[in-house]
Design a protein around this motif. Structure first.
Motif, PDB file in Angstrom:
ATOM      1  N   ASP A 203      -6.713   5.075   3.708  1.00 11.82           N
ATOM      2  CA  ASP A 203      -5.972   3.823   3.832  1.00 11.82           C
ATOM      3  C   ASP A 203      -4.459   4.066   3.841  1.00 11.82           C
ATOM      4  O   ASP A 203      -3.726   3.533   4.688  1.00 11.82           O
ATOM      5  N   GLU A 204      -4.014   4.898   2.894  1.00 11.98           N
ATOM      6  CA  GLU A 204      -2.581   5.216   2.815  1.00 11.98           C
ATOM      7  C   GLU A 204      -2.134   5.933   4.102  1.00 11.98           C
ATOM      8  O   GLU A 204      -1.088   5.622   4.670  1.00 11.98           O
ATOM      9  N   ARG A 205      -2.955   6.899   4.524  1.00 13.17           N
ATOM     10  CA  ARG A 205      -2.633   7.628   5.764  1.00 13.17           C
ATOM     11  C   ARG A 205      -2.485   6.660   6.943  1.00 13.17           C
ATOM     12  O   ARG A 205      -1.539   6.737   7.718  1.00 13.17           O
TER      13      ARG A 205
ATOM     14  N   TYR B 120       2.180  14.657  16.751  1.00 18.30           N
ATOM     15  CA  TYR B 120       2.593  15.348  15.536  1.00 18.30           C
ATOM     16  C   TYR B 120       2.349  14.479  14.295  1.00 18.30           C
ATOM     17  O   TYR B 120       1.797  14.951  13.291  1.00 18.30           O
ATOM     18  N   PHE B 121       2.739  13.213  14.367  1.00 18.66           N
ATOM     19  CA  PHE B 121       2.587  12.341  13.199  1.00 18.66           C
ATOM     20  C   PHE B 121       1.112  12.130  12.866  1.00 18.66           C
ATOM     21  O   PHE B 121       0.743  12.105  11.686  1.00 18.66           O
ATOM     22  N   ALA B 122       0.273  11.999  13.885  1.00 18.36           N
ATOM     23  CA  ALA B 122      -1.164  11.789  13.629  1.00 18.36           C
ATOM     24  C   ALA B 122      -1.758  12.998  12.905  1.00 18.36           C
ATOM     25  O   ALA B 122      -2.445  12.849  11.886  1.00 18.36           O
TER      26      ALA B 122
ATOM     27  N   GLU C 158      -1.365   9.774  -4.372  1.00 21.59           N
ATOM     28  CA  GLU C 158      -2.764   9.603  -3.954  1.00 21.59           C
ATOM     29  C   GLU C 158      -2.796   9.105  -2.518  1.00 21.59           C
ATOM     30  O   GLU C 158      -2.580   7.927  -2.254  1.00 21.59           O
ATOM     31  N   ILE C 159      -3.076  10.017  -1.604  1.00 21.66           N
ATOM     32  CA  ILE C 159      -3.088   9.661  -0.188  1.00 21.66           C
ATOM     33  C   ILE C 159      -4.512   9.761   0.341  1.00 21.66           C
ATOM     34  O   ILE C 159      -5.037  10.850   0.566  1.00 21.66           O
ATOM     35  N   GLY C 160      -5.143   8.604   0.477  1.00 18.57           N
ATOM     36  CA  GLY C 160      -6.480   8.526   1.068  1.00 18.57           C
ATOM     37  C   GLY C 160      -6.368   8.008   2.490  1.00 18.57           C
ATOM     38  O   GLY C 160      -5.265   7.870   3.022  1.00 18.57           O
TER      39      GLY C 160
ATOM     40  N   THR D 230      19.637  21.396   7.523  1.00 18.57           N
ATOM     41  CA  THR D 230      20.136  20.807   6.272  1.00 18.57           C
ATOM     42  C   THR D 230      19.009  20.534   5.277  1.00 18.57           C
ATOM     43  O   THR D 230      19.184  20.698   4.069  1.00 18.57           O
ATOM     44  N   TYR D 231      17.850  20.103   5.778  1.00 15.49           N
ATOM     45  CA  TYR D 231      16.745  19.818   4.859  1.00 15.49           C
ATOM     46  C   TYR D 231      16.442  21.039   3.986  1.00 15.49           C
ATOM     47  O   TYR D 231      16.436  20.956   2.759  1.00 15.49           O
ATOM     48  N   SER D 232      16.192  22.185   4.629  1.00 19.51           N
ATOM     49  CA  SER D 232      15.842  23.386   3.865  1.00 19.51           C
ATOM     50  C   SER D 232      17.016  23.939   3.074  1.00 19.51           C
ATOM     51  O   SER D 232      16.820  24.534   2.014  1.00 19.51           O
TER      52      SER D 232
ATOM     53  N   VAL E 292       0.838  -1.208   0.000  1.00 16.83           N
ATOM     54  CA  VAL E 292       0.000   0.000   0.000  1.00 16.83           C
ATOM     55  C   VAL E 292       0.870   1.255   0.000  1.00 16.83           C
ATOM     56  O   VAL E 292       0.573   2.249  -0.670  1.00 16.83           O
ATOM     57  N   LEU E 293       1.956   1.224   0.759  1.00 13.43           N
ATOM     58  CA  LEU E 293       2.852   2.379   0.830  1.00 13.43           C
ATOM     59  C   LEU E 293       3.868   2.366  -0.306  1.00 13.43           C
ATOM     60  O   LEU E 293       4.078   3.377  -0.985  1.00 13.43           O
ATOM     61  N   LEU E 294       4.461   1.209  -0.518  1.00 12.12           N
ATOM     62  CA  LEU E 294       5.566   1.136  -1.479  1.00 12.12           C
ATOM     63  C   LEU E 294       5.141   1.585  -2.881  1.00 12.12           C
ATOM     64  O   LEU E 294       5.898   2.262  -3.576  1.00 12.12           O
TER      65      LEU E 294
ATOM     66  N   LEU F 266       3.406   3.908  -3.809  1.00  4.61           N
ATOM     67  CA  LEU F 266       3.356   5.364  -3.971  1.00  4.61           C
ATOM     68  C   LEU F 266       4.717   5.959  -4.307  1.00  4.61           C
ATOM     69  O   LEU F 266       4.809   7.088  -4.801  1.00  4.61           O
ATOM     70  N   TYR F 267       5.778   5.217  -4.007  1.00  4.81           N
ATOM     71  CA  TYR F 267       7.105   5.800  -4.120  1.00  4.81           C
ATOM     72  C   TYR F 267       7.614   5.806  -5.554  1.00  4.81           C
ATOM     73  O   TYR F 267       7.640   4.760  -6.206  1.00  4.81           O
ATOM     74  N   PRO F 268       7.992   6.982  -6.062  1.00  2.00           N
ATOM     75  CA  PRO F 268       8.464   7.088  -7.442  1.00  2.00           C
ATOM     76  C   PRO F 268       9.657   6.164  -7.703  1.00  2.00           C
ATOM     77  O   PRO F 268       9.759   5.581  -8.776  1.00  2.00           O
ATOM     78  N   ASP F 269      10.559   6.023  -6.730  1.00  2.00           N
ATOM     79  CA  ASP F 269      11.732   5.179  -6.942  1.00  2.00           C
ATOM     80  C   ASP F 269      11.760   4.040  -5.929  1.00  2.00           C
ATOM     81  O   ASP F 269      12.465   4.084  -4.922  1.00  2.00           O
TER      82      ASP F 269
END
Ligand code: HEM
Length: 141
Positions: free
Chosen positions: A100-102, A129-131, A96-98, A78-80, A47-49, A51-54
């Motif tokens: 189920d994906e969430r 935070y994650f929720a 596409e995050i519905g 460093t991220y920014s 379900v997650l995998l 979605l990943y472009p690579d």
């Protein structure tokens, strides 16, 4: 006689009132460990995998999430420096995050947090935070 203001500076631990969660959990190794565990679950979850472009190389995605989380919780920027403003919702539009994906994402992250050694307080802050943020990334009913 010592200057009173100087004494106060000497007696107050640096940043005592603004210790970041980043410091509290032990800095970058914590976020590396967390994201390692998270991506081990992603790699095994279709379900997650999907979605990943690579899908063949999750390394760069892993690095982006690690650096983002470290920055968000008060660590180095460093991220920014590398990616600019996070604009997370916008960056998630292509996927596409519905519900189920969430839910899969959140459950993977909760397992990852649960596998890390940390205080219950830090775990609870991360969890809240994650929720909230996982729901904010949802872009489908
Ligand atoms: C707390 C919630 C979330 C956070 C903090 C988060 C964070 C991030 C970050 C920082 C990136 C890299 C952005 C960039 O610099 O390009 C990213 C990418 C991505 N996220 Fe999320 N995300 C969250 C939720 C989700 C959810 C719920 C899904 C789907 C189930 C998801 C799927 C993806 C995908 C497929 C990518 C592209 C991977 C890549 O970077 O190459 N994310 N996310």
């Amino acid at each position: 006689m010592g200057d009173e203001r100087e004494m106060r500076i000497l007696e107050t631990p640096p940043m005592a009132s603004s210790r970041t969660l980043y410091d509290e959990v032990g800095g970058m190794p914590f976020f590396e460990g967390l994201v390692d565990r998270f991506y081990a679950i992603v790699a095994a979850d279709p379900v997650l995998l999907r979605l990943y472009p690579d899908q063949a190389d999750l390394g760069p995605a892993r690095r982006r999430l690690t650096l983002f989380l470290a920055q968000y919780w008060g660590g180095p920027t460093t991220y920014s420096d590398e990616r600019g403003h996070p604009r997370l919702r916008q960056r998630h539009f292509p996927f596409e995050i519905g519900p189920d994906e969430r839910d899969h994402w959140l459950s993977a992250m909760r397992s990852a947090v649960g596998a890390m050694e940390t205080t219950p307080e830090a775990a609870a802050r991360l969890d809240a935070y994650f929720a909230t943020t996982a729901e904010a990334m949802r872009n489908r009913d």
